[in-house]
Write a protein that holds these residues in place. Structure first.
Motif, PDB file in Angstrom:
ATOM      1  N   MET A 152    -103.656 -42.783  54.148  1.00 28.84           N
ATOM      2  CA  MET A 152    -104.393 -41.888  55.045  1.00 28.84           C
ATOM      3  C   MET A 152    -105.812 -42.353  55.287  1.00 28.84           C
ATOM      4  N   SER A 153    -106.333 -43.224  54.434  1.00 29.51           N
ATOM      5  CA  SER A 153    -107.704 -43.658  54.653  1.00 29.51           C
ATOM      6  C   SER A 153    -107.829 -44.486  55.925  1.00 29.51           C
ATOM      7  N   ALA A 154    -106.688 -44.830  56.498  1.00 24.46           N
ATOM      8  CA  ALA A 154    -106.726 -45.555  57.776  1.00 24.46           C
ATOM      9  C   ALA A 154    -107.161 -44.648  58.915  1.00 24.46           C
ATOM     10  N   ILE A 155    -107.065 -43.318  58.721  1.00 28.54           N
ATOM     11  CA  ILE A 155    -107.459 -42.390  59.775  1.00 28.54           C
ATOM     12  C   ILE A 155    -108.963 -42.475  59.991  1.00 28.54           C
ATOM     13  N   PRO A 156    -109.381 -42.659  61.223  1.00 30.18           N
ATOM     14  CA  PRO A 156    -110.813 -42.827  61.492  1.00 30.18           C
ATOM     15  C   PRO A 156    -111.605 -41.582  61.123  1.00 30.18           C
ATOM     16  N   GLY A 157    -112.809 -41.819  60.623  1.00 31.39           N
ATOM     17  CA  GLY A 157    -113.717 -40.706  60.351  1.00 31.39           C
ATOM     18  C   GLY A 157    -113.479 -40.042  59.011  1.00 31.39           C
ATOM     19  N   THR A 158    -112.579 -40.600  58.186  1.00 29.36           N
ATOM     20  CA  THR A 158    -112.272 -39.936  56.932  1.00 29.36           C
ATOM     21  C   THR A 158    -112.828 -40.676  55.742  1.00 29.36           C
ATOM     22  N   GLY A 159    -113.749 -41.576  55.978  1.00 31.68           N
ATOM     23  CA  GLY A 159    -114.255 -42.397  54.884  1.00 31.68           C
ATOM     24  C   GLY A 159    -114.740 -41.605  53.690  1.00 31.68           C
ATOM     25  N   TYR A 166    -107.518 -35.144  52.031  1.00 30.94           N
ATOM     26  CA  TYR A 166    -106.342 -35.798  52.603  1.00 30.94           C
ATOM     27  C   TYR A 166    -105.113 -34.939  52.390  1.00 30.94           C
ATOM     28  N   PHE A 167    -105.025 -34.402  51.183  1.00 31.10           N
ATOM     29  CA  PHE A 167    -103.864 -33.576  50.887  1.00 31.10           C
ATOM     30  C   PHE A 167    -103.825 -32.353  51.786  1.00 31.10           C
ATOM     31  N   TYR A 168    -104.990 -31.823  52.090  1.00 30.99           N
ATOM     32  CA  TYR A 168    -105.035 -30.679  52.994  1.00 30.99           C
ATOM     33  C   TYR A 168    -104.438 -31.037  54.349  1.00 30.99           C
ATOM     34  N   LEU A 169    -104.814 -32.190  54.856  1.00 31.68           N
ATOM     35  CA  LEU A 169    -104.268 -32.605  56.158  1.00 31.68           C
ATOM     36  C   LEU A 169    -102.756 -32.730  56.097  1.00 31.68           C
TER      37      LEU A 169
END
Lengths: 331, 244, 293
Positions: A152-159, A166-169
């Protein structure tokens, strides 16, 4: 069709988008609350398949929540199974128990039905409480691991995200998928048949409905989705413990469904949100949350039996002077 | 088409139906009459599987259907209306009938499609036939008593029955309503080639359309035949003149 | 495993059973009349216990303390029940049963916290009345007099209620009201006050039971929830609406609880729920119940 239903305004989409934005817009605590709300919303919506749609009052719904939590937790923590397997397994496991228990329960009606669902639920609780080797007994299963969310860290803006965000998403997406499925089921011919059972089981039988069979199907489906919500909860809560399977939790989720309005599809979700937020607020001021909850319940029962959505619906009707709208969900 | 033989049902010592045998021919219009408590509703419940007889048999076109469960009996082609109006109050008129079609056509196990689109035309046709098309969107529970009875008739018809059992179809109706209802039933029975078995208190209704009448008294069958015979039967006159 | 041990287990089971019967009979009574399982019955029980303690606390006399407190508690809870019924509950009649059930659950929440607020969370207890101190030696085990008292009194009180229900005109009216409220009202009976009276009687029984339990058990928060589930089980096992069903259900429950601990050590929790499940599976309407239409 309820004016508040999703056909004119895409409520579901709006809520989803708002939900998605929480980790960016809100604090860590907001994300924590949002996760909890999402999970309980799914739990309450699954109950409403029985309560609001079929007219089955189950006091034992928490059993399937708990089974889902334990199955997922045990698979992930004790056996190291990845989430992508554990999650569906939790739903299936809960559904299997719902099928077996439900088979006996649907032979009964009304209060006997409710009491047998309670009996099975307490048996599940007692087993979870005592079976030290598998369920951890009264110690439970602490430290259930998060799923591997590195991708999931590939998702932009989530650094800057921590794993709980992440788990929430992930939770939000899974819950929305489950909710969409529940909605679909509710609007299907199967759902239509369930409403006939709720309205008049005798008549339903005499248009050819095998009432027990349909009730069992509804019971099982509701169990599956309760299991999904339980699985998510076990991870969110960082542990699975027997007291989450105690029957008072069945009462809590029923109150959520009724608070939001059991005659509307989204009612239970709204009830879950309102109750969770209220709980957080009030327990920070006083230890007498049960008193507050009881009072809210009394007010609901006397003044707003249709719950929040029921009241809004009635209010809207009065404002626009239209004729009384159907208060069933499936249209 | 329907044959009932030696049916007997007791409730805790009270004999509700005792050794009742009669038959209804295909496309015949038959009535079961009798004073209150004679056992008419019990008889219906025995035929439609809501009660199991202590002894005796019910056959439909030669098939033994004694004690078969109501939802299965319905699928075999028997439709029924009930004495107290039995509809789905919080569903709309349209949805009431649509539900019956969904079940009858085996769509009940469809978990996925949107039910609102199913059988739209068929429902409209049936609603027109029973005269409720204009109320299609109304909640069934808000209808007048007479309209609810019409809806109930519609529900029974949606399962495409060959035999229709009507339990006091004109109970509680005014003279005009009764007249309209009976004309409606007659017309539909003709259009759909139905066999009809009904119970009634209103003797005018019975004698105006029944081709065959069975008279029950205290659970026993005391007369069974064409209207003229029954009208002239001394025991029937005694039972009714004594009580009416 | 010797006779003495078995006997003491048996007596333990019987005490628990008769005690539970006293509580469950009130529950059964109110179900018979109102067709509602009253969750708050356990709360009345708990409040009866607290009230008894409170009365003992206030009257610092000797001797007759306990009995006065017991009567006082029963009366007090009866009044509480009456107030709740008159001011709140009766407006829910005719509504869906679910709403009535949930109302009683709301009462559990409210009354539970009210008790916590008033008496705190510490354990309280009341001493046995002097006259019932000590015990009798049977089969090498001591059976406390107080337990014998409970075993005698429980059924006696319940029998009294049952006789009232079946033999008196008032009882007949109550049973008629249970079957057809409107009809009875049309016949001129004041059904409203009948219901109130029954509710008060049921509450009184619960309060009495609560007061009587104080010498054997300490009074703690949570005793309301604990007892109500047991009472539900007993009433459902016996068959809802059957008074003698409740009696035999209690006896069965008491013995299963006692001996269940031996068969499944640590599974006493589980054994009574299993009992209820098994019975509902084999006899869906309970041992002596009849199908609910």
């Amino acid at each position: 069709m309820s004016r508040l239903s999703s056909d004119r305004i895409p409520w579901a989409l709006i809520v989803f988008v708002i939900g998605l934005s929480v980790p960016w817009v809100g604090s860590r605590y907001d994300t924590f609350l949002a996760t909890q709300i999402a999970i309980y919303a799914l739990f309450a919506l699954s109950l409403n398949l029985l309560l609001g749609m079929t007219g089955l009052v189950s006091f034992g719904h928490v059993a399937y929540f708990g089974i889902g939590a334990y199955v997922c937790g045990i698979l992930m923590k004790t056996l190291g199974v990845p989430f992508i397997v554990a999650f569906p397994a939790a739903g299936l496991g809960a559904g299997a128990f719902a099928l077996v228990f439900g088979y006996f329960c649907v032979r009964l009606t009304k209060i006997y039905f409710a009491m047998l669902t309670l009996a099975f639920s307490q048996i599940v609780w007692a087993v979870c409480f005592k079976w030290n080797t598998v369920t951890g007994g009264d110690q439970g299963l602490p430290e259930v691991p998060f799923p591997d969310l590195g991708w999931m860290s590939a998702i932009p803006g989530t650094g800057h995200f921590r794993i709980s965000e992440y788990f929430y998403l992930l939770t939000l997406i899974l819950v929305m998928l489950c909710v969409a499925a529940l909605r679909r089921i509710g609007q299907s011919p199967f759902g239509r048949v369930l409403t006939t059972i709720r309205e008049n089981p005798e008549r339903a039988a005499f248009i050819g409905v095998n009432v027990r069979g349909y009730e069992l199907a509804a019971f099982t489906v509701a169990g599956v989705f309760a299991g999904f919500s339980g699985a998510l909860f076990g991870i969110f809560n960082r542990g699975v413990f027997a007291d989450y399977v105690f029957w008072s939790k069945s009462a809590d989720v029923m109150i959520m469904a009724i608070l939001g309005g059991m005659n509307h599809f989204w009612g239970p979700a709204i009830g879950a949100a309102v109750l969770t937020l209220l709980n957080q607020q009030i327990t920070s001021y006083t230890e007498y949350w049960p008193f507050v909850l009881g009072t809210i319940l009394v007010v609901l029962l006397f003044a707003f039996p249709g719950g929040i959505l029921g009241a809004l619906d009635a209010g809207w009707t009065r404002l626009t002077h239209r004729r009384g709208l159907p208060t069933q969900r499936n249209a | 088409m329907l044959e009932v033989s030696a049916l007997r049902k007791t409730f805790a010592g009270f004999v509700a139906v005792s050794d009742v045998s009669f038959s209804v021919g295909t496309q015949q219009i038959a009535a079961v009459i009798g004073p209150n408590g004679a056992g008419k509703s019990t008889l219906f419940n025995l035929i439609t599987g809501h009660l199991r007889p202590d002894s005796g048999q019910v056959t439909l076109d030669g098939r033994d259907i004694t004690g078969v469960l109501p939802h299965q009996i319905c699928r075999m082609g028997i439709g029924r209306s009930f004495q107290r109006t039995n509809i789905f109050p919080r569903l709309s008129v349209f949805e009431n009938v649509q539900a019956a079609y969904l079940i009858h056509r085996g769509r009940g196990t469809n978990y996925w499609s949107r039910s609102s689109t199913f059988y739209h035309d068929d429902v409209e046709v049936l609603l027109t036939q029973i005269g409720l098309r204009d109320s299609a969107r109304a909640l069934a529970g808000t209808l007048s008593y007479g309209n609810q009875k019409q809806l109930e008739l519609g529900l029974a018809l949606a399962s495409d029955p060959a035999l229709l059992l009507l339990d006091e179809p004109t109970a509680g109706m005014s003279a005009t309503e009764t007249h309209d209802t009976i004309r409606l039933i007659e017309r539909i029975a003709g259009e759909r080639a139905l066999t009809l078995l009904f119970t009634e208190h209103d003797m005018d209704v019975v004698f105006s359309i029944a081709q065959k009448i069975a008279v029950l008294h205290q659970g026993r069958l005391i007369a069974d035949g064409a209207p003229q015979e029954v009208r002239g039967d001394p025991e029937v006159r005694r039972v009714y003149l004594g009580e009416h | 495993m010797n006779l003495s041990f078995l006997f003491s287990q048996f007596m333990g089971g019987l005490t628990a059973a008769m005690f539970l019967f006293l509580i469950a009979s009130g529950l059964s009574l109110i179900f018979g009349v109102l067709r509602v399982l009253n969750f708050a019955h356990g709360s009345f029980y708990m409040l009866g216990a607290y009230l008894a303690w409170q009365i003992v606390h206030w009257l610092a006399l000797g001797g007759a303390n306990f009995w006065l407190a017991t009567i006082g508690a029963a009366a007090g809870i009866a009044i509480l029940g009456g107030i709740i019924e008159r001011l709140l509950f009766r407006f829910l009649y005719g509504r869906e049963e679910l709403y009535q059930l949930l109302f009683t659950y709301a009462l559990v929440l409210i009354l539970g916290d009210a008790a916590k607020f008033t008496w705190g969370t510490q354990q309280l207890s009341v001493s046995r009345p002097a006259i019932l101190n000590g015990g009798v030696e049977v089969l090498a085990t001591t059976v406390p007099y107080y337990n014998l008292f409970i075993i005698a009194v429980g059924p006696l009180i319940a029998l009294g209620v049952w006789l009232m229900l079946t033999r008196t005109p008032l009882g007949r009216m109550v049973r008629a009201a249970a079957l057809d409220r409107e009809m009875l009202s049309a016949l001129g009976a004041n059904v409203g006050w009948l219901y109130t009276g029954m509710f008060m009687l049921s509450a009184a029984l619960a309060g009495l039971a609560g007061a009587l339990v104080t010498p054997i058990q300490s009074i703690v928060p949570g005793m309301d929830v604990e007892i109500i589930v047991q009472a539900f089980i007993v009433v459902v096992i016996g068959g809802l609406g059957s008074f003698w069903g409740t009696f035999w259900g209690s006896v069965l429950y008491g013995q299963v609880l006692s001996f269940g601990i031996l068969i499944f050590p640590g599974f006493s929790l589980f054994s009574v729920f299993a009992l209820m499940a098994v019975i509902l599976i084999i006899r869906p309407w309970g041992l002596f119940g009849r199908p609910i239409r």
